[in-house]
Design a protein around this motif. Structure first.
Motif, PDB file in Angstrom:
ATOM      1  N   GLY B  44       0.702  -1.330   0.118  1.00  0.00           N
ATOM      2  CA  GLY B  44      -0.022   0.098  -0.007  1.00  0.00           C
ATOM      3  C   GLY B  44       0.978   1.153   0.059  1.00  0.00           C
ATOM      4  O   GLY B  44       2.046   1.218  -0.065  1.00  0.00           O
ATOM      5  N   ARG B  45       0.253   2.267   0.313  1.00  0.00           N
ATOM      6  CA  ARG B  45       0.908   3.475   0.254  1.00  0.00           C
ATOM      7  C   ARG B  45       1.644   3.770   1.664  1.00  0.00           C
ATOM      8  O   ARG B  45       1.462   3.173   2.575  1.00  0.00           O
ATOM      9  CB  ARG B  45      -0.307   4.727   0.040  1.00  0.00           C
ATOM     10  N   ASP B  46       2.469   4.844   1.568  1.00  0.00           N
ATOM     11  CA  ASP B  46       3.144   5.191   2.733  1.00  0.00           C
ATOM     12  C   ASP B  46       2.186   6.157   3.627  1.00  0.00           C
ATOM     13  O   ASP B  46       1.573   6.756   3.413  1.00  0.00           O
ATOM     14  CB  ASP B  46       4.450   6.172   2.565  1.00  0.00           C
ATOM     15  N   VAL B  47       2.435   5.729   4.986  1.00  0.00           N
ATOM     16  CA  VAL B  47       1.585   6.471   5.990  1.00  0.00           C
ATOM     17  C   VAL B  47       2.690   6.945   6.852  1.00  0.00           C
ATOM     18  O   VAL B  47       3.182   6.074   7.771  1.00  0.00           O
ATOM     19  CB  VAL B  47       0.764   5.701   6.771  1.00  0.00           C
ATOM     20  N   LYS B  48       3.150   8.425   6.983  1.00  0.00           N
ATOM     21  CA  LYS B  48       4.025   8.692   7.875  1.00  0.00           C
ATOM     22  C   LYS B  48       3.513   9.190   9.169  1.00  0.00           C
ATOM     23  O   LYS B  48       2.438   9.529   9.548  1.00  0.00           O
ATOM     24  CB  LYS B  48       4.818  10.065   7.427  1.00  0.00           C
ATOM     25  N   HIS B  49       4.171   8.822  10.276  1.00  0.00           N
ATOM     26  CA  HIS B  49       3.710   9.237  11.563  1.00  0.00           C
ATOM     27  C   HIS B  49       3.433  10.426  11.781  1.00  0.00           C
ATOM     28  O   HIS B  49       4.066  11.526  11.203  1.00  0.00           O
ATOM     29  CB  HIS B  49       4.750   8.803  12.453  1.00  0.00           C
ATOM     30  N   VAL B  50       2.478  10.745  12.226  1.00  0.00           N
ATOM     31  CA  VAL B  50       1.833  12.074  12.672  1.00  0.00           C
ATOM     32  C   VAL B  50       1.176  12.882  11.457  1.00  0.00           C
ATOM     33  O   VAL B  50       0.157  13.021  11.374  1.00  0.00           O
ATOM     34  CB  VAL B  50       2.772  13.322  13.462  1.00  0.00           C
ATOM     35  N   VAL B  51       1.937  13.052  10.383  1.00  0.00           N
ATOM     36  CA  VAL B  51       1.603  14.019   9.293  1.00  0.00           C
ATOM     37  C   VAL B  51       0.590  13.113   8.448  1.00  0.00           C
ATOM     38  O   VAL B  51      -0.280  13.802   7.761  1.00  0.00           O
ATOM     39  CB  VAL B  51       2.935  14.136   8.344  1.00  0.00           C
ATOM     40  N   ASP B  52       0.473  11.814   8.135  1.00  0.00           N
ATOM     41  CA  ASP B  52      -0.670  11.284   7.766  1.00  0.00           C
ATOM     42  C   ASP B  52      -1.739  10.608   8.581  1.00  0.00           C
ATOM     43  O   ASP B  52      -2.201   9.723   8.116  1.00  0.00           O
ATOM     44  CB  ASP B  52       0.081  10.135   6.791  1.00  0.00           C
ATOM     45  N   TYR B  53      -2.031  11.422   9.419  1.00  0.00           N
ATOM     46  CA  TYR B  53      -3.225  11.211  10.338  1.00  0.00           C
ATOM     47  C   TYR B  53      -4.074  12.152  10.189  1.00  0.00           C
ATOM     48  O   TYR B  53      -4.326  12.992  11.095  1.00  0.00           O
ATOM     49  CB  TYR B  53      -2.672  10.968  11.895  1.00  0.00           C
ATOM     50  N   PRO B  54      -5.017  12.148   8.851  1.00  0.00           N
ATOM     51  CA  PRO B  54      -5.536  13.254   8.799  1.00  0.00           C
ATOM     52  C   PRO B  54      -6.781  13.617   9.555  1.00  0.00           C
ATOM     53  O   PRO B  54      -7.356  14.902   9.770  1.00  0.00           O
ATOM     54  CB  PRO B  54      -6.270  13.038   7.426  1.00  0.00           C
ATOM     55  N   THR B  55      -7.187  12.638  10.479  1.00  0.00           N
ATOM     56  CA  THR B  55      -8.415  12.890  11.305  1.00  0.00           C
ATOM     57  C   THR B  55      -8.030  12.921  12.796  1.00  0.00           C
ATOM     58  O   THR B  55      -9.012  13.273  13.553  1.00  0.00           O
ATOM     59  CB  THR B  55      -9.347  11.909  11.178  1.00  0.00           C
ATOM     60  N   ALA B  56      -6.775  12.910  12.947  1.00  0.00           N
ATOM     61  CA  ALA B  56      -6.468  12.616  14.346  1.00  0.00           C
ATOM     62  C   ALA B  56      -6.799  13.880  15.359  1.00  0.00           C
ATOM     63  O   ALA B  56      -6.974  13.483  16.682  1.00  0.00           O
ATOM     64  CB  ALA B  56      -4.882  12.316  14.426  1.00  0.00           C
ATOM     65  N   THR B  57      -7.096  15.172  14.832  1.00  0.00           N
ATOM     66  CA  THR B  57      -7.196  16.034  15.743  1.00  0.00           C
ATOM     67  C   THR B  57      -8.639  16.628  15.465  1.00  0.00           C
ATOM     68  O   THR B  57      -8.895  17.952  16.019  1.00  0.00           O
ATOM     69  CB  THR B  57      -6.122  17.125  15.915  1.00  0.00           C
ATOM     70  N   LEU B  58      -9.489  15.933  14.815  1.00  0.00           N
ATOM     71  CA  LEU B  58     -10.668  16.605  14.446  1.00  0.00           C
ATOM     72  C   LEU B  58     -11.641  16.401  15.774  1.00  0.00           C
ATOM     73  O   LEU B  58     -11.843  15.580  16.185  1.00  0.00           O
ATOM     74  CB  LEU B  58     -11.321  16.044  13.218  1.00  0.00           C
ATOM     75  N   ASN B  59     -12.622  17.387  15.529  1.00  0.00           N
ATOM     76  CA  ASN B  59     -13.611  17.402  16.487  1.00  0.00           C
ATOM     77  C   ASN B  59     -14.898  16.472  16.040  1.00  0.00           C
ATOM     78  O   ASN B  59     -14.849  16.469  14.948  1.00  0.00           O
ATOM     79  CB  ASN B  59     -14.067  18.771  16.872  1.00  0.00           C
ATOM     80  N   PRO B  60     -15.702  16.054  17.057  1.00  0.00           N
ATOM     81  CA  PRO B  60     -16.916  15.285  16.428  1.00  0.00           C
ATOM     82  C   PRO B  60     -17.696  15.841  15.289  1.00  0.00           C
ATOM     83  O   PRO B  60     -18.085  15.337  14.669  1.00  0.00           O
ATOM     84  CB  PRO B  60     -17.732  15.138  17.662  1.00  0.00           C
ATOM     85  N   TRP B  61     -17.893  17.558  15.605  1.00  0.00           N
ATOM     86  CA  TRP B  61     -18.571  18.196  14.627  1.00  0.00           C
ATOM     87  C   TRP B  61     -17.906  18.617  13.146  1.00  0.00           C
ATOM     88  O   TRP B  61     -18.498  19.022  12.399  1.00  0.00           O
ATOM     89  CB  TRP B  61     -19.092  19.554  15.365  1.00  0.00           C
ATOM     90  N   ASP B  62     -16.628  18.193  13.195  1.00  0.00           N
ATOM     91  CA  ASP B  62     -16.061  18.189  11.886  1.00  0.00           C
ATOM     92  C   ASP B  62     -16.529  16.948  11.029  1.00  0.00           C
ATOM     93  O   ASP B  62     -16.184  17.143   9.569  1.00  0.00           O
ATOM     94  CB  ASP B  62     -14.561  18.176  12.052  1.00  0.00           C
TER      95      ASP B  62
END
Lengths: 191, 567
Positions: B44-62
């Motif tokens: 599969g694709r690369d997933v870099k620690h932290v930078v490739d976690y697009p939803t990690a800091t989203l709030n529920p209402w996002d």
């Protein structure tokens, strides 16, 4: 053992329920629902949502745009059966208002609206969760519990709901397992 | 394909590791740290620690649709969508692009990316014990494990010390203690249940879950911020994954080449030397084919994918699949059952107490069935419980407060409700020869590789165990004073627990097993398989910790053997 017998008897009833659903009912539940049919209900959905979670000293459903959340879910995520139940459930409330009060639901007084919603809510299912669970397994989620669940979800996930009506802790940083409840403690918004 | 000598040199490494998930990450790190030049291949694709976690800091209402999957999701990903939500969908494969054949219903949940399913794993870490390693031999089921607890004990400690696992020492012979970081506290209702269980049955004990989340800073990561959003990837490195830990550590040695978008089609075999020489790869971006060469190969593509590579690696020496002299390759597929448990409410107690923070774990009730002798319960082996206690909040209240609306309803909805406990059983699945995977001789995927066929069903032993799980979970809650107990039993197909294992089992006898006691293919000594496919029985414990310990042990052995010139 008693509990097992009790459950069995409910299952039998559930089975009877299934056989009594006519082909006509089934066809009604599986016909296509236009997005417009759902979107047309936006004003009444907004009123009903606000009646379920009204504005008090904290925001209510309208402040949180819950009606748009409900519409989005019904259009994008709900099954055809759920969409049909949704549209006919709203229709039932409208019919109740016009039969009983001779006017549109939206033109009814708050008292009249409450009576209409109460009628629907109280005829929505059984009064215990376990009976509802079994009923839903065989007949699908009825309108009111589904609608109420979506209103609650839309409200509690919204920014006004989560941060003002509930207690929102974005990055807790620590865990305290057992602490005294504070006066007027609100429930946590997220798990 | 023509490869010049110079190109061949550039494509030659000391070791190739296939797959970058939880065990592949370990293989890469261990081999790199020991000085080998390692090529880590990931389909599969690369997933870099932290930078490739697009939803990690989203709030529920996002999330516009909350955590509901769309009808399109459900239609296009009928299997993966049973496991993902909009918050972590991007760490699961698209079913349409990665088809397989279900000869019987089986949920094959996959994460094709760097880090694999280590991004979304459940993070529970429990050691197996000799109760597990000896069970097959004692009961005459399948074949004996070629190792015992003492063979793995130091390797469990080794990997635990690196990972960072919170937990408590309990002195239970069937659930050996490990190297633990401080545990989280149990909350009021969990302590209440713990005391009640202890009082009613001395064989049962409720302990803290042992989990790869950090209660303090560890190895430059963490600590866990109690957000309980782990499956989105953690920007704090609060839990262990290949991405947060082993792959960065491997890269730091300067010995690692990480190659994403690389599907291994087969392992190359030199009939003359009787060893593997490397692997064939399809680059999924360019559709070009490459060959890479190495002294040793570690296959860590995940249980079913690993065996599909082996089955697809045929030669005149191995016409039925790589290392498949025994005919066992693809067979003995297992997955824990997790179909039953109970939920109950403890009214009117601890009403003045609450909690703060979202602890990413709960409690664990270790196996208590058939510990010493067969207890004639109608099933062999046993199960554990995993669960947690909490006060009812809006999610449950929406269901439990029926028919109400208005100000009173809102007040109830927004204040903490009664304490509850939810617990679910994780049951051992026996290894059956008939539960198997194979390759289709007709249908192929878009890269021309044969589709995997899965033929799996639970049998009487698992089903009777599920009945018992339902009974004992309700019983423990009843004894502790819980009311409105809902003891549930779902219909879940195999694979749903995402603990698939077996299909290339270890064993002492090459006639009945694929791998030896060091996870080497019996007749191809420079190929090692250390993911879930090597398992001989399943235990009831979450298995990833054992895969990691076996991997570290096999890497140590492999490098030793390389140095000695044995492979």
């Amino acid at each position: 053992m008693k509990r097992r017998d009790y459950l069995k008897s409910i299952l039998v009833l559930g089975g009877l329920g299934v056989t009594s659903v006519s082909v006509f009912e089934w066809v009604k539940l599986t016909r296509h629902v236009d997005t417009k049919q759902i979107l047309d209900k936006r004003p009444i959905i907004a009123e009903l949502a606000e009646m379920i979670i009204p504005k008090t000293d904290t925001p209510g459903a309208k402040d949180a745009n819950v009606h748009d959340y409900v519409l989005n879910i019904m259009i994008n995520c709900a099954s055809v059966k759920e969409q049909n139940r949704f549209v006919s459930g709203i229709q039932e409330i409208e019919d109740y208002a016009s039969d009983k009060f001779g006017k549109d639901f939206l033109k009814c007084s708050l008292k009249e609206r409450s009576e209409a919603l109460k009628h629907i809510a109280e005829h929505a299912g059984f009064s215990t969760p376990i009976l509802n669970k079994i009923n839903e397994r065989y007949l699908g989620t009825p309108f009111y519990p589904k609608f109420k669940a979506l209103v609650v979800e839309g409200f509690c996930l919204s920014k006004p709901g989560a941060t003002q009506a509930l207690a929102y802790d974005y990055v807790p940083g620590s865990y305290e397992a057992c602490i005294p409840l504070k006066p007027l403690q609100k429930a946590w918004a997220t798990k | 394909m023509y490869i010049s000598d110079k190109t061949k040199e550039a494509a030659t490494y000391d070791a190739i590791v296939i797959g970058s998930g939880i065990s592949g990450g370990w293989a890469a790190m261990e081999l790199c740290k020991k000085g080998l030049k390692v090529l880590l291949l990931e389909r599969g694709r690369d997933v870099k620690h932290v930078v490739d976690y697009p939803t990690a800091t989203l709030n529920p209402w996002d999330f516009k649709l909350g955590f509901n999957n769309t009808n399109k999701d459900k239609e296009e990903d009928p299997i993966q969508s049973t496991s993902y939500s909009p918050a972590d969908k991007h760490f699961y494969v698209r079913d349409k692009e990665h088809p397989y054949i279900q000869e019987k219903p089986f949920h094959w949940i996959r994460g094709y990316q760097v880090g694999g399913k280590s991004l979304i794993w459940g993070r529970h870490c429990y050691r197996l014990s000799d109760l597990d390693f000896e069970a097959n031999a004692k009961e005459g089921i399948a074949i004996d494990w070629p190792i015992r607890y003492k063979d793995l004990e130091q390797w469990y400690s080794y990997v635990e010390t690196h990972i960072g696992i919170s937990g408590t020492k309990e002195n239970l012979p069937h659930l050996p203690d490990g190297e633990f970081l401080p545990a989280w506290d149990l909350n009021c209702v969990e302590k209440h249940l713990k005391d009640s269980i202890k009082k009613h049955d001395p064989n049962r004990v409720l302990i803290n879950a042992r989990i790869a989340n950090l209660t303090k800073t560890w190895d430059g990561r963490g600590p866990c911020q109690e957000r309980n959003l782990c499956s989105r990837g953690c920007p704090y490195g609060g839990y262990f994954s290949s991405n947060s830990s082993t792959i960065p550590a491997a890269l730091a040695t300067g010995n690692l080449t990480l190659r994403p978008f690389s599907i291994v089609t087969n392992i190359l075999y030199d009939e003359h030397k009787q060893r593997a020489t490397g692997v064939s790869v399809i680059d999924t971006l360019s559709n070009e084919k490459f060959e890479f060469f190495s002294k040793i190969v570690f296959v860590n593509a995940s249980t079913i994918a690993t065996t599909s590579i082996l089955l697809n690696s045929t030669s005149s020496r191995f016409p039925n699949g790589f290392g498949n002299d025994s005919g066992q390759l693809g067979h003995n597929l297992m997955d824990h059952t997790s179909a039953a448990g109970a939920y109950g409410i403890l009214y009117d107690q601890y009403s003045d107490m609450y909690y703060k923070g979202r602890r990413p774990e709960g409690f664990f009730i270790p196996r208590f069935r058939n510990l010493k002798d067969d207890e004639n319960l109608g099933f062999k082996r046993g199960y554990n419980f995993q669960g947690h206690g909490e006060r009812q909040e809006w999610g449950d209240k929406s269901r439990y407060i029926v028919n109400e609306f208005g100000e009173d309803f809102k007040a109830k909805l927004t204040t903490p409700g009664p304490w509850t406990v939810w617990m679910q059983g994780w049951g051992e699945c026996l290894p059956y020869f008939t539960n198997k995977m194979s390759l289709s001789d007709k249908e192929k995927d878009k890269w021309g590789l044969p589709l995997v066929k899965i033929d799996f069903a639970y049998e009487d032993n698992e089903n009777k165990m599920i009945d018992d799980i339902r009974k004992t979970s309700a019983e423990m809650l009843t004894q502790a004073g819980f009311k409105d107990i809902d003891s549930f039993r779902y219909t879940k197909p195999g694979g749903s627990t995402i603990h698939e294992m077996g299909t290339a089992r270890m064993g002492l006898d090459p006639k009945t097993s694929v791998l030896n006691k060091f996870n080497q293919i019996h007749d191809v000594k420079n190929v090692f398989v250390t993911d879930g496919s090597c398992m001989v029985s399943s235990g009831s414990q979450n298995p990833s910790l054992t895969y990691m310990a076996l991997t570290a042990r096999a890497c140590d052995f492999a490098v030793d053997e390389l140095k000695k010139g044995n492979i």
